[in-house]
Structure formats: C-alpha cells, structure tokens
Design a protein around this motif. Sequence first.
Motif, PDB file in Angstrom:
ATOM      1  N   ALA A  10      17.543  11.122  33.771  1.00 27.21           N
ATOM      2  CA  ALA A  10      17.867  11.673  32.451  1.00 27.21           C
ATOM      3  C   ALA A  10      19.365  11.939  32.374  1.00 27.21           C
ATOM      4  O   ALA A  10      19.995  12.331  33.355  1.00 27.21           O
ATOM      5  N   SER A  12      22.506  13.556  29.541  1.00 28.57           N
ATOM      6  CA  SER A  12      22.656  14.498  28.441  1.00 28.57           C
ATOM      7  C   SER A  12      24.022  14.348  27.779  1.00 28.57           C
ATOM      8  O   SER A  12      25.016  14.035  28.440  1.00 28.57           O
ATOM      9  N   GLN A  49      22.128  19.376  21.868  1.00 25.69           N
ATOM     10  CA  GLN A  49      22.043  18.629  23.126  1.00 25.69           C
ATOM     11  C   GLN A  49      21.043  17.505  22.948  1.00 25.69           C
ATOM     12  O   GLN A  49      19.922  17.728  22.488  1.00 25.69           O
ATOM     13  N   ASP A  51      19.123  14.606  25.142  1.00 28.90           N
ATOM     14  CA  ASP A  51      18.784  14.106  26.474  1.00 28.90           C
ATOM     15  C   ASP A  51      18.065  12.776  26.305  1.00 28.90           C
ATOM     16  O   ASP A  51      17.155  12.661  25.472  1.00 28.90           O
ATOM     17  N   GLU A  74      21.736  14.328  34.432  1.00 32.60           N
ATOM     18  CA  GLU A  74      21.080  15.634  34.463  1.00 32.60           C
ATOM     19  C   GLU A  74      20.085  15.791  35.602  1.00 32.60           C
ATOM     20  O   GLU A  74      20.129  16.752  36.340  1.00 32.60           O
TER      21      GLU A  74
END
Length: 139
Positions: A10, A12, A49, A51, A74
Amino acid sequence: MRDTVRKVNAFSTSVPNKPGEAFKVLATLVSAGVNLLGCTGVPRGRRAQIDVVPDDTRRFIAAAKKAGVSFTPEKAGFLIQGEDRSGALADNLKQLAEHGINVTAIDGLSAGEGRWGAILWVDPKDVARAGRVLRAKAK
C-alpha cells in the motif's frame, strides 16, 4: 476451492480535501496504465489521505514518479480472494493466529457473484512468515 493469496503493498498520498482531487490522482494513474486492487480515502482536516494498493508495484512506482505524484510506501499485506462462504475470513485469521502472527488491520468485503476478498495487514517483521503461513503466491 482454496483461496488465492498474494503479497501486496500500500502507498499513501495527501491532497487538498476538496472536490476533484481524488479524481486527479486516480486519473493520472489510469492514464499511465496502472491497475489498482484497492483504494481508500479519508479526510485529514484540510487535507485528504488517499491509500492505493497497485496490482503491479514496479509499474505503479514508475508511473507515479513520471507523473510527479508523490506517494509514500505505507505497509505490506496479503490480498486473499475466494469463493464466499461462512467463515472465509476467520479461517485465514486462524492460520495466522496459530503461528503467533498479529494482524494489524483488515480490509474485507464481498465481491459479489459468490466471491469475497480481503487484505490482511501485518507488522513488517512478520511479512515473510505470514506469506509462508498463508501460502502466498507471486503475482
């Protein structure tokens, strides 16, 4: 049929919390041919944010860099997909628990047409071991 499991990453980014900002980021990725396995967004005051979980991490990093969109790595986790059944998520969580691996977060849902999927996030120190326990395959 057994669930399929693969390791995912992941990333971000932060954007202004106003209409169209998430679209701009996602449109940039789409135009670069990036396929996403997952995406979430949450407000963070005047910012938001975003992601993303790309299908192909290398392609994603190259496309984001070329487009000038800054993403921060992340976390790593495991995308699990399979036929929807009672206890599907619990079965996978049990395997990790039996090996002393803590799940730090879960993103799960029904995919429709009798399918389900979830991403299980684990502590970085447990990624390799969790991959072996879950029998994760390369893409």
